[in-house]
Write a protein that holds these residues in place. Structure first.
Motif, PDB file in Angstrom:
ATOM      1  N   PHE A 221      38.635  47.780  20.552  1.00 24.59           N
ATOM      2  CA  PHE A 221      39.310  46.530  20.894  1.00 24.59           C
ATOM      3  C   PHE A 221      39.611  46.455  22.386  1.00 24.59           C
ATOM      4  O   PHE A 221      39.531  45.390  22.998  1.00 24.59           O
ATOM      5  CB  PHE A 221      40.602  46.362  20.084  1.00 24.59           C
ATOM      6  N   GLY A 222      39.947  47.576  22.982  1.00 26.13           N
ATOM      7  CA  GLY A 222      40.216  47.612  24.415  1.00 26.13           C
ATOM      8  C   GLY A 222      38.980  47.283  25.234  1.00 26.13           C
ATOM      9  O   GLY A 222      39.050  46.527  26.209  1.00 26.13           O
ATOM     10  N   VAL A 223      37.844  47.830  24.830  1.00 24.68           N
ATOM     11  CA  VAL A 223      36.597  47.549  25.550  1.00 24.68           C
ATOM     12  C   VAL A 223      36.199  46.086  25.384  1.00 24.68           C
ATOM     13  O   VAL A 223      35.766  45.435  26.344  1.00 24.68           O
ATOM     14  CB  VAL A 223      35.465  48.495  25.055  1.00 24.68           C
ATOM     15  N   MET A 224      36.375  45.545  24.185  1.00 21.95           N
ATOM     16  CA  MET A 224      36.046  44.128  23.970  1.00 21.95           C
ATOM     17  C   MET A 224      36.959  43.219  24.792  1.00 21.95           C
ATOM     18  O   MET A 224      36.498  42.271  25.420  1.00 21.95           O
ATOM     19  CB  MET A 224      36.151  43.774  22.481  1.00 21.95           C
ATOM     20  N   ALA A 225      38.257  43.508  24.802  1.00 25.00           N
ATOM     21  CA  ALA A 225      39.198  42.687  25.573  1.00 25.00           C
ATOM     22  C   ALA A 225      38.899  42.813  27.065  1.00 25.00           C
ATOM     23  O   ALA A 225      38.946  41.821  27.799  1.00 25.00           O
ATOM     24  CB  ALA A 225      40.630  43.113  25.276  1.00 25.00           C
TER      25      ALA A 225
ATOM     26  N   GLY B 169      35.974  43.421  28.393  1.00 24.66           N
ATOM     27  CA  GLY B 169      34.744  42.673  28.648  1.00 24.66           C
ATOM     28  C   GLY B 169      34.997  41.179  28.751  1.00 24.66           C
ATOM     29  O   GLY B 169      34.448  40.500  29.630  1.00 24.66           O
ATOM     30  N   LEU B 170      35.856  40.663  27.869  1.00 26.76           N
ATOM     31  CA  LEU B 170      36.197  39.239  27.938  1.00 26.76           C
ATOM     32  C   LEU B 170      36.948  38.922  29.232  1.00 26.76           C
ATOM     33  O   LEU B 170      36.692  37.900  29.867  1.00 26.76           O
ATOM     34  CB  LEU B 170      37.044  38.839  26.730  1.00 26.76           C
ATOM     35  N   TRP B 171      37.867  39.798  29.639  1.00 27.47           N
ATOM     36  CA  TRP B 171      38.602  39.589  30.883  1.00 27.47           C
ATOM     37  C   TRP B 171      37.656  39.621  32.074  1.00 27.47           C
ATOM     38  O   TRP B 171      37.775  38.809  32.999  1.00 27.47           O
ATOM     39  CB  TRP B 171      39.695  40.636  31.031  1.00 27.47           C
ATOM     40  N   LYS B 172      36.699  40.539  32.055  1.00 25.35           N
ATOM     41  CA  LYS B 172      35.732  40.650  33.153  1.00 25.35           C
ATOM     42  C   LYS B 172      34.870  39.390  33.227  1.00 25.35           C
ATOM     43  O   LYS B 172      34.583  38.896  34.323  1.00 25.35           O
ATOM     44  CB  LYS B 172      34.859  41.891  32.932  1.00 25.35           C
ATOM     45  N   MET B 173      34.435  38.864  32.082  1.00 20.99           N
ATOM     46  CA  MET B 173      33.647  37.628  32.067  1.00 20.99           C
ATOM     47  C   MET B 173      34.464  36.475  32.645  1.00 20.99           C
ATOM     48  O   MET B 173      33.955  35.680  33.441  1.00 20.99           O
ATOM     49  CB  MET B 173      33.213  37.288  30.643  1.00 20.99           C
ATOM     50  N   HIS B 174      35.734  36.387  32.279  1.00 20.23           N
ATOM     51  CA  HIS B 174      36.608  35.337  32.793  1.00 20.23           C
ATOM     52  C   HIS B 174      36.767  35.464  34.310  1.00 20.23           C
ATOM     53  O   HIS B 174      36.673  34.474  35.040  1.00 20.23           O
ATOM     54  CB  HIS B 174      37.971  35.447  32.106  1.00 20.23           C
ATOM     55  N   HIS B 175      36.970  36.681  34.787  1.00 22.56           N
ATOM     56  CA  HIS B 175      37.156  36.925  36.218  1.00 22.56           C
ATOM     57  C   HIS B 175      35.889  36.577  36.997  1.00 22.56           C
ATOM     58  O   HIS B 175      35.963  35.941  38.055  1.00 22.56           O
ATOM     59  CB  HIS B 175      37.541  38.387  36.434  1.00 22.56           C
ATOM     60  N   ARG B 176      34.732  36.980  36.493  1.00 22.46           N
ATOM     61  CA  ARG B 176      33.471  36.660  37.174  1.00 22.46           C
ATOM     62  C   ARG B 176      33.206  35.166  37.183  1.00 22.46           C
ATOM     63  O   ARG B 176      32.672  34.630  38.156  1.00 22.46           O
ATOM     64  CB  ARG B 176      32.314  37.393  36.504  1.00 22.46           C
TER      65      ARG B 176
END
Length: 64
Positions: A26-30, A32-39
């Motif tokens: 769950f930490g890796v998925m969250a 990844g979503l945060w990284k996509m949002h930031h990019r």
């Protein structure tokens, strides 16, 4: 009687290993979503400044 020889599965407590793996997943998925949002935000900002440099847009309100 065969029923007396069949052992019942004991109800065990929560598995520590399973909890660690689920938490990491769950930490890796969250992350990844945060990284996509930031990019995505970085891309929008870069596009905005590129358009500003090319004079395609302006931030100054033109009063008539």
């Amino acid at each position: 009687m065969a029923a007396q020889r069949i052992g019942h599965v004991a109800n065990k407590g929560p598995s520590v290993f399973k909890a660690i793996v689920l938490g990491m997943s769950f930490g890796v998925m969250a992350g990844g979503l945060w990284k996509m949002h930031h990019r995505n935000n970085q891309r929008r900002t870069k596009e905005f400044y590129d358009m500003l440099e090319k004079d395609e847009i302006s931030v100054v309100v033109v009063e008539e």
